[in-house]
Motif scaffolding. Structure first.
Motif, mmCIF file in Angstrom:
data_model
loop_
_atom_site.group_PDB
_atom_site.id
_atom_site.type_symbol
_atom_site.label_atom_id
_atom_site.label_comp_id
_atom_site.label_asym_id
_atom_site.label_seq_id
_atom_site.Cartn_x
_atom_site.Cartn_y
_atom_site.Cartn_z
ATOM 1 N N SER A 34 0.812 -1.211 0.000
ATOM 2 C CA SER A 34 0.000 0.000 0.000
ATOM 3 C C SER A 34 0.848 1.265 0.000
ATOM 4 C CB SER A 34 -0.920 0.018 1.232
ATOM 5 O OG SER A 34 -0.159 -0.050 2.425
ATOM 6 N N LYS A 35 2.106 1.147 0.435
ATOM 7 C CA LYS A 35 3.015 2.288 0.405
ATOM 8 C C LYS A 35 4.445 1.775 0.303
ATOM 9 C CE LYS A 35 3.348 2.640 5.461
ATOM 10 N NZ LYS A 35 3.225 3.532 6.625
ATOM 11 N N ILE A 36 5.329 2.639 -0.199
ATOM 12 C CA ILE A 36 6.722 2.220 -0.340
ATOM 13 C C ILE A 36 7.448 2.403 0.988
ATOM 14 C CG2 ILE A 36 6.777 2.784 -2.789
ATOM 15 C CD1 ILE A 36 8.371 5.295 -2.057
ATOM 16 N N PRO A 37 8.499 1.616 1.247
ATOM 17 C CA PRO A 37 9.264 1.742 2.498
ATOM 18 C C PRO A 37 10.097 3.017 2.510
ATOM 19 C CG PRO A 37 9.608 -0.391 1.419
ATOM 20 C CD PRO A 37 8.943 0.489 0.431
ATOM 21 N N ARG A 38 10.831 3.191 3.618
ATOM 22 C CA ARG A 38 11.721 4.341 3.744
ATOM 23 C C ARG A 38 12.798 4.312 2.662
ATOM 24 N NH1 ARG A 38 12.905 2.260 8.723
ATOM 25 N NH2 ARG A 38 15.097 2.512 8.184
ATOM 26 N N LYS A 39 13.288 5.493 2.304
ATOM 27 C CA LYS A 39 14.240 5.591 1.202
ATOM 28 C C LYS A 39 15.559 4.900 1.531
ATOM 29 C CE LYS A 39 16.334 8.820 -2.049
ATOM 30 N NZ LYS A 39 16.526 10.218 -2.450
ATOM 31 N N ASP A 40 16.010 4.930 2.807
ATOM 32 C CA ASP A 40 17.288 4.286 3.126
ATOM 33 C C ASP A 40 17.224 2.783 2.877
ATOM 34 O OD1 ASP A 40 15.536 4.002 5.292
ATOM 35 O OD2 ASP A 40 17.179 3.602 6.664
ATOM 36 N N MET A 41 16.040 2.188 3.093
ATOM 37 C CA MET A 41 15.892 0.762 2.822
ATOM 38 C C MET A 41 15.845 0.507 1.314
ATOM 39 S SD MET A 41 15.955 -0.176 5.888
ATOM 40 C CE MET A 41 15.640 -1.923 5.715
ATOM 41 N N LEU A 42 15.185 1.412 0.575
ATOM 42 C CA LEU A 42 15.160 1.297 -0.885
ATOM 43 C C LEU A 42 16.570 1.426 -1.453
ATOM 44 C CD1 LEU A 42 12.005 3.496 -1.632
ATOM 45 C CD2 LEU A 42 12.142 0.998 -1.681
ATOM 46 N N ASN A 43 17.383 2.293 -0.833
ATOM 47 C CA ASN A 43 18.770 2.446 -1.278
ATOM 48 C C ASN A 43 19.543 1.152 -1.113
ATOM 49 O OD1 ASN A 43 18.528 5.132 -2.055
ATOM 50 N ND2 ASN A 43 19.123 5.915 -0.054
ATOM 51 N N ILE A 44 19.323 0.457 0.034
ATOM 52 C CA ILE A 44 20.032 -0.809 0.287
ATOM 53 C C ILE A 44 19.658 -1.849 -0.764
ATOM 54 C CG2 ILE A 44 20.266 -2.732 1.918
ATOM 55 C CD1 ILE A 44 19.876 -0.717 4.183
ATOM 56 N N LEU A 45 18.358 -1.998 -1.039
ATOM 57 C CA LEU A 45 17.915 -2.989 -2.023
ATOM 58 C C LEU A 45 18.406 -2.634 -3.427
ATOM 59 C CD1 LEU A 45 14.238 -3.708 -0.880
ATOM 60 C CD2 LEU A 45 16.299 -5.032 -0.389
ATOM 61 N N SER A 46 18.384 -1.323 -3.761
ATOM 62 C CA SER A 46 18.852 -0.896 -5.080
ATOM 63 C C SER A 46 20.337 -1.193 -5.246
ATOM 64 C CB SER A 46 18.590 0.603 -5.271
ATOM 65 O OG SER A 46 17.212 0.896 -5.210
ATOM 66 N N GLU A 47 21.108 -0.949 -4.180
ATOM 67 C CA GLU A 47 22.540 -1.269 -4.226
ATOM 68 C C GLU A 47 22.750 -2.772 -4.368
ATOM 69 O OE1 GLU A 47 26.533 -0.877 -1.396
ATOM 70 O OE2 GLU A 47 24.720 0.244 -0.915
ATOM 71 N N PHE A 48 21.907 -3.562 -3.716
ATOM 72 C CA PHE A 48 22.029 -5.025 -3.777
ATOM 73 C C PHE A 48 21.868 -5.539 -5.211
ATOM 74 C CE2 PHE A 48 19.884 -9.258 -3.395
ATOM 75 C CZ PHE A 48 20.991 -9.961 -2.932
ATOM 76 N N VAL A 49 20.988 -4.886 -5.996
ATOM 77 C CA VAL A 49 20.741 -5.366 -7.372
ATOM 78 C C VAL A 49 21.628 -4.662 -8.399
ATOM 79 C CG1 VAL A 49 18.368 -6.013 -6.824
ATOM 80 C CG2 VAL A 49 18.829 -3.738 -7.754
ATOM 81 N N GLY A 50 22.569 -3.808 -7.931
ATOM 82 C CA GLY A 50 23.556 -3.256 -8.851
ATOM 83 C C GLY A 50 23.483 -1.773 -9.121
ATOM 84 N N PHE A 51 22.647 -1.038 -8.402
ATOM 85 C CA PHE A 51 22.540 0.406 -8.596
ATOM 86 C C PHE A 51 23.192 1.130 -7.424
ATOM 87 C CE2 PHE A 51 19.237 -1.501 -11.098
ATOM 88 C CZ PHE A 51 19.149 -0.721 -12.253
ATOM 89 N N SER A 52 23.479 2.423 -7.617
ATOM 90 C CA SER A 52 24.059 3.205 -6.524
ATOM 91 C C SER A 52 23.024 3.527 -5.459
ATOM 92 C CB SER A 52 24.658 4.502 -7.069
ATOM 93 O OG SER A 52 23.639 5.319 -7.649
#
Length: 310
Positions: free
Chosen positions: A67-85
């Motif tokens: 229903s809503k997206i998580p906090r940005k710091d957590m999104l940053n961690i997942l994005s880094e995990f899949v190969g993004f900064s």
């Protein structure tokens, strides 16, 4: 594309990245088991040097819809995990991909020039937005950790400091008695200080939207008996009778001591009498022992000690 749709794509990429390491898993988030969760947590810690809790995964990744997206710091961690900064780069690249894929083939040539100009304008604009958004975030704050009685800086090997943001706990590095903490007023956060030689302490930085400026200095109150025990283990006192009497005052009659042996060879157990005997006569091996945990009884006498050999 909405942010929720982008988050769903990120979840799918995380799943694909997990399958690269565990190809035997061919399921979905719905079939993601508790063991898979532990495996994923380990992979994220290894690659990103960050921690995501099991509860967070159940709350945000396991559901089929959010229903809503998580906090940005957590999104940053997942994005880094899949190969993004970070999340910003992920959403930017995903937007470009979808614009190109969604363009009818007969319009590609007509829009080629205009897209180039749009990209040339959009990239600097995006960089400016990211730059100013970063500038708005508070710079890290430096905190000095001192012994409350001696006013000297603490030994980094004797104290652990953790910064806790919601369910994410990260250990901070201590250099010359100082730690650096983030000061983002948009997140609930606190500092947790632990040590076998000092009383534990928790400092709330942000709670329920109310931000408290991190202190420039934190005084830690020493545990007197723990400090005395450390001195006994490092000193060369010759008066063994005096040492014996002092040990009897600070050690509980029900004392338990666990010594973790080097090279993962197991552990040794000592009671009060056996451990006191080792302390009465200082040896070279005694000085190589490091206290990692101390617990006191109701009278504040030392009741449990965990030691590792160095």
């Amino acid at each position: 594309m909405t942010e929720l749709e982008k988050f769903q794509e990120l979840k799918q990429k995380v799943l694909l990245k997990y399958q690269e390491h565990h190809p035997f898993f061919q399921g979905t988030w719905k079939t993601f088991s508790s063991q898979d969760i532990q495996n994923l947590i380990g992979l994220i810690e290894e690659k990103c040097k960050q921690t995501i809790s099991e509860k967070w995964i159940y709350t945000h990744l396991k559901p089929e819809t959010n229903s809503k997206i998580p906090r940005k710091d957590m999104l940053n961690i997942l994005s880094e995990f899949v190969g993004f900064s970070g999340w910003d780069e992920f959403t930017f690249e995903e937007k470009i991909v979808h614009e190109i894929e969604g363009t009818p083939s007969e319009q590609v040539e007509k829009s080629k020039i205009s897209k180039k100009w749009l990209l040339l304008l959009f990239i600097p604009l995006a960089l400016v937005v990211v730059f100013f958004s970063k500038k708005e975030e508070s710079k890290p704050k430096t905190i000095q950790l001192n012994n409350e009685y001696t006013n000297e800086k603490v030994n980094a090997e004797e104290v652990k400091v953790f910064e806790v943001k919601d369910s994410v706990k990260q250990e901070l590095e201590i250099k010359e008695g100082k730690v650096q903490v983030s000061n983002n007023g948009n997140e609930k956060s606190k500092l947790v200080i632990q040590s076998p030689f000092y009383e534990p302490k928790t400092i709330v930085i942000n709670s329920n939207g109310t931000t408290t400026e991190p202190p420039k200095r934190i005084d830690l109150k020493p545990d007197d008996y723990a400090m005395m025990l450390k001195a006994f283990m490092l000193s060369d006192i010759k008066d063994w009778q005096t040492r014996k009497e002092q040990l009897n005052k600070i050690l509980s009659d029900n004392l338990e001591v666990i010594v973790m042996l080097k090279d993962d060879l197991g552990a040794e157990y000592f009671n009060k009498s056996e451990f006191s005997q080792k302390l009465i006569i200082p040896t070279a091996s005694l000085k190589k022992m490091k206290i990692v945990e101390i617990k006191n009884d109701a009278t504040d006498k030392i009741q449990f000690i965990r030691i590792k050999q160095e």
